[in-house]
Design an enzyme around this catalytic site. Structure first.
Site, mmCIF file in Angstrom:
data_model
loop_
_atom_site.group_PDB
_atom_site.id
_atom_site.type_symbol
_atom_site.label_atom_id
_atom_site.label_comp_id
_atom_site.label_asym_id
_atom_site.label_seq_id
_atom_site.Cartn_x
_atom_site.Cartn_y
_atom_site.Cartn_z
ATOM 1 N N LYS A 289 0.839 -1.203 0.000
ATOM 2 C CA LYS A 289 0.000 0.000 0.000
ATOM 3 C C LYS A 289 0.874 1.253 0.000
ATOM 4 O O LYS A 289 0.533 2.275 -0.603
ATOM 5 C CB LYS A 289 -0.924 -0.016 1.223
ATOM 6 C CG LYS A 289 -1.867 1.163 1.242
ATOM 7 C CD LYS A 289 -2.982 0.996 2.248
ATOM 8 C CE LYS A 289 -3.808 2.269 2.328
ATOM 9 N NZ LYS A 289 -4.920 2.176 3.236
ATOM 10 N N ASN B 213 -13.107 14.948 2.979
ATOM 11 C CA ASN B 213 -13.980 13.821 2.658
ATOM 12 C C ASN B 213 -15.419 14.209 2.948
ATOM 13 O O ASN B 213 -15.675 15.098 3.770
ATOM 14 C CB ASN B 213 -13.579 12.620 3.524
ATOM 15 C CG ASN B 213 -14.408 11.377 3.234
ATOM 16 O OD1 ASN B 213 -14.679 11.061 2.064
ATOM 17 N ND2 ASN B 213 -14.840 10.675 4.269
ATOM 18 N N HIS C 259 -19.109 12.442 4.164
ATOM 19 C CA HIS C 259 -19.657 11.219 4.745
ATOM 20 C C HIS C 259 -21.166 11.390 4.963
ATOM 21 O O HIS C 259 -21.601 12.419 5.490
ATOM 22 C CB HIS C 259 -18.957 10.904 6.081
ATOM 23 C CG HIS C 259 -19.464 9.637 6.679
ATOM 24 N ND1 HIS C 259 -19.061 8.396 6.213
ATOM 25 C CD2 HIS C 259 -20.370 9.420 7.654
ATOM 26 C CE1 HIS C 259 -19.704 7.466 6.901
ATOM 27 N NE2 HIS C 259 -20.498 8.050 7.780
HETATM 28 C C1 GRF Z 1 -21.569 9.333 -0.904
HETATM 29 O O1 GRF Z 1 -22.733 9.025 -0.169
HETATM 30 C C2 GRF Z 1 -20.482 9.829 0.009
HETATM 31 O O2 GRF Z 1 -20.957 10.512 1.118
HETATM 32 C C3 GRF Z 1 -19.804 8.544 0.441
HETATM 33 O O3 GRF Z 1 -19.835 7.728 -0.692
HETATM 34 C C4 GRF Z 1 -20.953 8.061 -1.516
HETATM 35 C C5 GRF Z 1 -20.421 8.288 -2.890
HETATM 36 O O4 GRF Z 1 -21.449 8.473 -3.836
HETATM 37 N N1 GRF Z 1 -18.478 8.826 0.958
HETATM 38 P P1 GRF Z 1 -21.097 8.967 -5.309
HETATM 39 O O5 GRF Z 1 -20.083 7.993 -5.894
HETATM 40 O O6 GRF Z 1 -20.533 10.350 -5.199
HETATM 41 O O7 GRF Z 1 -22.389 8.955 -6.069
#
Ligand code: GRF
Length: 194
Positions: A64, A106, A108
């Site tokens: 990694k 990020n 979430h």
């Molecule tokens: C989203 O719900 C984001 O919050 C999470 O992964 C999902 C990605 O969806 N981390 P997309 O690929 O942007 O449609």
């Protein structure tokens, strides 16, 4: 500012950011999409927008650390200043974090610290809480644990289904992430002019 987006799948958040950049709501250049899954739909989205795509996976490397060293090399070569994770389904390791910890964000789909991990929407739904939401945060070495930048709540109604909640969450994500990104870049540009 030059940004890179890391994504692994469908790419709806990638698309929301691209749309905001194209509409000049975000003052950034998307230097590249990095995708660790060669057949992910997000790659098609980037191709349509003529955004350079780089795709490889840890399986292509002996460790990694080597995988991340290659990523680091690419980011440095492109002079990327901010890495935007948008559905990138891997933990960021020390090789990348040492250099990019304050320059990596990020999104979430829950109100962190509640419901971290892969199934944030489903876990909140099954827990029968009355509200959940979306969080944008800096990335650290934990799973969805870094310093929070912004959150938006989403109410879970009595008659909510997992499908309707998922749609509500994604709609919030697609507004919140571009807005936060636009703000962060403005703040950064203001600071570098001082
Ligand atoms: C989203 O719900 C984001 O919050 C999470 O992964 C999902 C990605 O969806 N981390 P997309 O690929 O942007 O449609």
């Amino acid at each position: 500012m030059k940004i890179a987006i890391f994504a692994s799948g469908f790419g709806s958040n990638f698309q929301a950011i691209v749309n905001a950049v194209n509409a000049r709501k975000i003052d950034a250049e998307i230097a590249l999409l990095f995708c660790d899954k060669k057949d992910a739909y997000v790659i098609q989205r980037a191709n349509e927008q003529m955004i350079p795509v780089i795709s490889f996976s840890p399986a292509d490397f002996s460790s990694k650390a080597m995988y991340e060293a290659e990523l680091l090399h690419l980011l440095e070569e492109e002079q990327v200043e901010l890495v935007v994770l948008a559905g990138y389904m891997r933990i960021i390791g020390p090789t990348l974090l040492e250099v990019f910890s304050n320059q990596m964000i990020n999104i979430h789909p829950s109100l962190l610290p509640d419901f971290p991990g892969l199934h944030g929407i489903e876990d909140a739904f099954n827990a029968k809480v009355s509200e959940t939401g979306v969080t944008v945060h800096y990335v650290d070495n934990g799973v969805d644990t870094g310093p929070i930048i912004a959150q938006e709540k989403v109410t879970i109604e009595e008659k909510e289904t997992l499908a309707s909640l998922t749609e509500k969450i994604h709609n919030v994500e697609h507004k919140l992430y571009p807005n936060v990104l636009a703000q962060l870049i403005k703040i950064h540009q203001g600071a570098s002019r001082l």
